[in-house]
Write a protein that holds these residues in place. Structure first.
Motif, PDB file in Angstrom:
ATOM      1  N   VAL A 169       0.834  -1.208   0.000  1.00  0.00           N
ATOM      2  CA  VAL A 169       0.000   0.000   0.000  1.00  0.00           C
ATOM      3  C   VAL A 169       0.868   1.257   0.000  1.00  0.00           C
ATOM      4  O   VAL A 169       1.673   1.466   0.909  1.00  0.00           O
ATOM      5  CB  VAL A 169      -0.946   0.026   1.220  1.00  0.00           C
ATOM      6  N   GLU A 170       0.697   2.104  -1.007  1.00  0.00           N
ATOM      7  CA  GLU A 170       1.410   3.383  -1.059  1.00  0.00           C
ATOM      8  C   GLU A 170       0.564   4.489  -0.443  1.00  0.00           C
ATOM      9  O   GLU A 170       1.043   5.256   0.383  1.00  0.00           O
ATOM     10  CB  GLU A 170       1.779   3.754  -2.491  1.00  0.00           C
ATOM     11  N   GLU A 171      -0.697   4.597  -0.861  1.00  0.00           N
ATOM     12  CA  GLU A 171      -1.622   5.570  -0.296  1.00  0.00           C
ATOM     13  C   GLU A 171      -2.997   4.931  -0.167  1.00  0.00           C
ATOM     14  O   GLU A 171      -3.319   3.987  -0.898  1.00  0.00           O
ATOM     15  CB  GLU A 171      -1.739   6.814  -1.177  1.00  0.00           C
ATOM     16  N   CYS A 172      -3.798   5.474   0.739  1.00  0.00           N
ATOM     17  CA  CYS A 172      -5.149   4.933   0.883  1.00  0.00           C
ATOM     18  C   CYS A 172      -6.086   5.978   1.465  1.00  0.00           C
ATOM     19  O   CYS A 172      -5.658   6.939   2.108  1.00  0.00           O
ATOM     20  CB  CYS A 172      -5.151   3.677   1.761  1.00  0.00           C
ATOM     21  N   ALA A 173      -7.354   5.776   1.214  1.00  0.00           N
ATOM     22  CA  ALA A 173      -8.407   6.617   1.787  1.00  0.00           C
ATOM     23  C   ALA A 173      -9.592   5.712   2.096  1.00  0.00           C
ATOM     24  O   ALA A 173     -10.080   4.988   1.220  1.00  0.00           O
ATOM     25  CB  ALA A 173      -8.817   7.715   0.822  1.00  0.00           C
ATOM     26  N   VAL A 174     -10.025   5.736   3.330  1.00  0.00           N
ATOM     27  CA  VAL A 174     -11.168   4.926   3.747  1.00  0.00           C
ATOM     28  C   VAL A 174     -12.373   5.846   3.852  1.00  0.00           C
ATOM     29  O   VAL A 174     -12.328   6.878   4.527  1.00  0.00           O
ATOM     30  CB  VAL A 174     -10.892   4.218   5.083  1.00  0.00           C
ATOM     31  N   ILE A 175     -13.453   5.475   3.180  1.00  0.00           N
ATOM     32  CA  ILE A 175     -14.659   6.306   3.139  1.00  0.00           C
ATOM     33  C   ILE A 175     -15.892   5.469   3.440  1.00  0.00           C
ATOM     34  O   ILE A 175     -15.853   4.236   3.418  1.00  0.00           O
ATOM     35  CB  ILE A 175     -14.829   6.994   1.760  1.00  0.00           C
ATOM     36  N   GLY A 176     -16.994   6.163   3.701  1.00  0.00           N
ATOM     37  CA  GLY A 176     -18.272   5.488   3.884  1.00  0.00           C
ATOM     38  C   GLY A 176     -19.177   5.788   2.704  1.00  0.00           C
ATOM     39  O   GLY A 176     -19.276   6.938   2.263  1.00  0.00           O
ATOM     40  N   SER A 200      -5.241   4.555  -9.398  1.00  0.00           N
ATOM     41  CA  SER A 200      -3.888   4.984  -9.766  1.00  0.00           C
ATOM     42  C   SER A 200      -3.463   6.205  -8.966  1.00  0.00           C
ATOM     43  O   SER A 200      -2.270   6.437  -8.741  1.00  0.00           O
ATOM     44  CB  SER A 200      -3.819   5.300 -11.260  1.00  0.00           C
ATOM     45  N   GLN A 201      -4.428   7.017  -8.528  1.00  0.00           N
ATOM     46  CA  GLN A 201      -4.136   8.176  -7.697  1.00  0.00           C
ATOM     47  C   GLN A 201      -5.390   8.606  -6.956  1.00  0.00           C
ATOM     48  O   GLN A 201      -6.504   8.241  -7.322  1.00  0.00           O
ATOM     49  CB  GLN A 201      -3.614   9.336  -8.545  1.00  0.00           C
ATOM     50  N   LEU A 202      -5.186   9.390  -5.919  1.00  0.00           N
ATOM     51  CA  LEU A 202      -6.290   9.921  -5.128  1.00  0.00           C
ATOM     52  C   LEU A 202      -6.342  11.437  -5.300  1.00  0.00           C
ATOM     53  O   LEU A 202      -5.289  12.086  -5.351  1.00  0.00           O
ATOM     54  CB  LEU A 202      -6.099   9.572  -3.648  1.00  0.00           C
ATOM     55  N   PRO A 203      -7.539  12.016  -5.397  1.00  0.00           N
ATOM     56  CA  PRO A 203      -7.639  13.476  -5.567  1.00  0.00           C
ATOM     57  C   PRO A 203      -7.101  14.206  -4.344  1.00  0.00           C
ATOM     58  O   PRO A 203      -7.357  13.807  -3.208  1.00  0.00           O
ATOM     59  CB  PRO A 203      -9.148  13.704  -5.747  1.00  0.00           C
ATOM     60  N   SER A 233      -5.843  18.244  -2.599  1.00  0.00           N
ATOM     61  CA  SER A 233      -5.881  19.708  -2.632  1.00  0.00           C
ATOM     62  C   SER A 233      -4.500  20.206  -3.034  1.00  0.00           C
ATOM     63  O   SER A 233      -3.526  19.437  -3.029  1.00  0.00           O
ATOM     64  CB  SER A 233      -6.247  20.250  -1.252  1.00  0.00           C
ATOM     65  N   PRO A 234      -4.368  21.508  -3.364  1.00  0.00           N
ATOM     66  CA  PRO A 234      -3.050  22.049  -3.694  1.00  0.00           C
ATOM     67  C   PRO A 234      -2.028  21.867  -2.579  1.00  0.00           C
ATOM     68  O   PRO A 234      -0.829  21.818  -2.829  1.00  0.00           O
ATOM     69  CB  PRO A 234      -3.337  23.539  -3.932  1.00  0.00           C
ATOM     70  N   ALA A 235      -2.511  21.754  -1.338  1.00  0.00           N
ATOM     71  CA  ALA A 235      -1.608  21.570  -0.200  1.00  0.00           C
ATOM     72  C   ALA A 235      -1.265  20.110   0.037  1.00  0.00           C
ATOM     73  O   ALA A 235      -0.480  19.789   0.932  1.00  0.00           O
ATOM     74  CB  ALA A 235      -2.233  22.158   1.060  1.00  0.00           C
ATOM     75  N   GLY A 236      -1.846  19.202  -0.757  1.00  0.00           N
ATOM     76  CA  GLY A 236      -1.505  17.790  -0.636  1.00  0.00           C
ATOM     77  C   GLY A 236      -2.442  16.953   0.197  1.00  0.00           C
ATOM     78  O   GLY A 236      -2.180  15.775   0.436  1.00  0.00           O
ATOM     79  N   LYS A 237      -3.555  17.512   0.660  1.00  0.00           N
ATOM     80  CA  LYS A 237      -4.519  16.732   1.433  1.00  0.00           C
ATOM     81  C   LYS A 237      -5.347  15.861   0.503  1.00  0.00           C
ATOM     82  O   LYS A 237      -5.791  16.316  -0.558  1.00  0.00           O
ATOM     83  CB  LYS A 237      -5.466  17.654   2.209  1.00  0.00           C
ATOM     84  N   ILE A 238      -5.588  14.629   0.910  1.00  0.00           N
ATOM     85  CA  ILE A 238      -6.495  13.762   0.154  1.00  0.00           C
ATOM     86  C   ILE A 238      -7.920  14.270   0.368  1.00  0.00           C
ATOM     87  O   ILE A 238      -8.366  14.448   1.499  1.00  0.00           O
ATOM     88  CB  ILE A 238      -6.371  12.300   0.621  1.00  0.00           C
ATOM     89  N   LEU A 239      -8.618  14.528  -0.729  1.00  0.00           N
ATOM     90  CA  LEU A 239      -9.979  15.067  -0.656  1.00  0.00           C
ATOM     91  C   LEU A 239     -10.990  13.921  -0.669  1.00  0.00           C
ATOM     92  O   LEU A 239     -11.403  13.445  -1.726  1.00  0.00           O
ATOM     93  CB  LEU A 239     -10.226  16.018  -1.830  1.00  0.00           C
ATOM     94  N   GLY A 298     -19.630   5.129 -10.308  1.00  0.00           N
ATOM     95  CA  GLY A 298     -19.722   3.751  -9.829  1.00  0.00           C
ATOM     96  C   GLY A 298     -18.533   3.421  -8.959  1.00  0.00           C
ATOM     97  O   GLY A 298     -18.654   2.840  -7.904  1.00  0.00           O
ATOM     98  N   GLN A 299     -17.323   3.824  -9.393  1.00  0.00           N
ATOM     99  CA  GLN A 299     -16.092   3.680  -8.640  1.00  0.00           C
ATOM    100  C   GLN A 299     -15.020   4.505  -9.338  1.00  0.00           C
ATOM    101  O   GLN A 299     -15.041   4.684 -10.535  1.00  0.00           O
ATOM    102  CB  GLN A 299     -15.651   2.216  -8.522  1.00  0.00           C
ATOM    103  N   PRO A 300     -14.038   5.057  -8.568  1.00  0.00           N
ATOM    104  CA  PRO A 300     -13.075   5.970  -9.131  1.00  0.00           C
ATOM    105  C   PRO A 300     -11.987   5.317  -9.962  1.00  0.00           C
ATOM    106  O   PRO A 300     -11.206   5.979 -10.607  1.00  0.00           O
ATOM    107  CB  PRO A 300     -12.466   6.643  -7.894  1.00  0.00           C
ATOM    108  N   GLY A 301     -11.884   4.028  -9.930  1.00  0.00           N
ATOM    109  CA  GLY A 301     -10.819   3.372 -10.682  1.00  0.00           C
ATOM    110  C   GLY A 301     -11.151   1.905 -10.817  1.00  0.00           C
ATOM    111  O   GLY A 301     -12.296   1.492 -10.786  1.00  0.00           O
TER     112      GLY A 301
END
Length: 365
Positions: A279-286, A334-337, A339-345, A357-360
């Protein structure tokens, strides 16, 4: 031109929030707040005229403008500026040997950890700092192991910064914490009704001090809802204090997932995912779910050459988390969106998922 007399409480700058959880708001910062912030940062980082800081972060963000630029100028140091992050150029500058302070967001540190001979590439670098988003504990540990440098962190937001620092004394740095409140800043943990909670209890982090904003530009309703009585600004973050007065960030209130009546804080799940080598990056959402109300979904950027196997991740997480916290779905992207400051949105992640349906490429487990 003729200089105008200004009061310390007059608005000196209007910086906009990152819009991580909604529409960006114009934060009115006073002369006193900016001066206090710049002085505090220079003190805690032990900045001197011999320091050379590298900055590739935007100056319309509080991290770039106040934390890096203002504090460096205040301490008579020098600053090498780049318009944006460029891995090859950053490495070239750092390897040249004159940079002493390095500032970045977690995603940059993650990318750098994938490089061979990282310690040699950093040269005489004495100080590393991460902000703008929460840093996974595993990344802090890996960086220390590979470079010998502890990544300093602090807690702050556009509305008030810095709030805490980890740490003025390097030997007292605690991985996973954002440190102690800075001198002159008060921090409390309150419940949703504004009642003060005891040490060890989770609640909203509330802040009072000379670093707090004047209010939101042309937004009296937003300003009113941002404060408790007495000048205490509400952070929107859930946190707690340990017995040694170290502050820990649990998660954003708006990011909390309610699944089957149980509360899930995404950061807890993400911390475990970051310990996985693939895992390089991740975001857990509901996401909306007819049965559970919300289902826990993990969006993952794999490391180069690595494959995400949902069943393996699910088995791993079940051994470390309560069953209801384990994601029901794993989506490879392949990537997560950001902000300009580098926060995962995360709101953009949710939006992409719901609209397309799904981002990737998705893999369910």
């Amino acid at each position: 031109f003729k200089a105008l007399d200004r009061d310390r409480t007059d608005t000196a700058a209007i910086l906009y929030t990152g819009g991580t959880t909604g529409t960006p708001k114009g934060v009115m910062l006073t002369h006193e707040a900016i001066n206090f912030s710049s002085c505090s940062i220079a003190y805690y980082e032990r900045s001197t005229e011999k320091d050379v800081a590298l900055c590739f972060l935007p100056f319309n963000h509080v991290f770039g403008q106040i934390h890096i630029m203002n504090s460096t100028i205040l301490s008579s140091g020098c600053m090498e500026m780049l318009p944006s992050f460029d891995m090859d150029l950053v490495l070239e500058i750092v390897e040249a040997g004159w940079i002493t302070k390095f500032f970045a967001v977690p995603t940059v540190y993650i990318r750098l950890l994938g490089l061979p001979d990282l310690k040699e590439k950093l040269g005489p670098l004495r100080y590393c700092f991460s902000a703008a988003a929460s840093m996974a504990m595993e990344i802090v540990r890996q960086w220390k192991e590979q470079t010998g440098i502890t990544i300093s962190e602090s807690y702050g937001m556009t509305e008030a910064m810095p709030i805490t620092f980890n740490h003025y004394y390097p030997e007292r740095h605690v991985v996973g914490s954002v440190g102690h409140p800075v001198h002159g800043v008060e921090v409390q943990i309150r419940n949703t009704s504004g009642k003060l909670l005891e040490q060890g209890q989770e609640g909203e982090i509330c802040v009072r001090g000379r670093n707090v904003m004047k209010g939101y530009l042309d937004n009296p309703e937003g300003t009113l809802s941002a404060f408790w009585e007495g000048g205490w600004v509400r952070s929107g973050d859930i946190g707690l204090f340990d017995p040694d007065s170290y502050l820990y960030i649990v998660d954003r209130i708006k990011d909390m997932i309610i699944t089957g009546g149980e509360n899930v804080y995404p950061r807890e799940v993400e911390e475990q995912l970051y310990t996985r080598p693939e895992v390089e990056e991740c975001a857990v959402i509901g996401l909306p779910d007819k049965e559970w109300g919300e289902r826990v979904v993990a969006c993952i950027v794999p490391k180069p050459g690595q494959k995400i196997i949902p069943d393996a991740l699910k088995t791993f997480l079940k051994s470390r988390l309560s069953p209801f916290k384990v994601p029901k779905e794993y989506v490879v992207v392949s990537q997560l969106p950001k902000s300009p400051a580098g926060k995962i949105l995360k709101r953009e992640v949710r939006k992409q998922f719901l609209e397309a349906g799904q981002p990737g490429k998705g893999e369910k487990g």
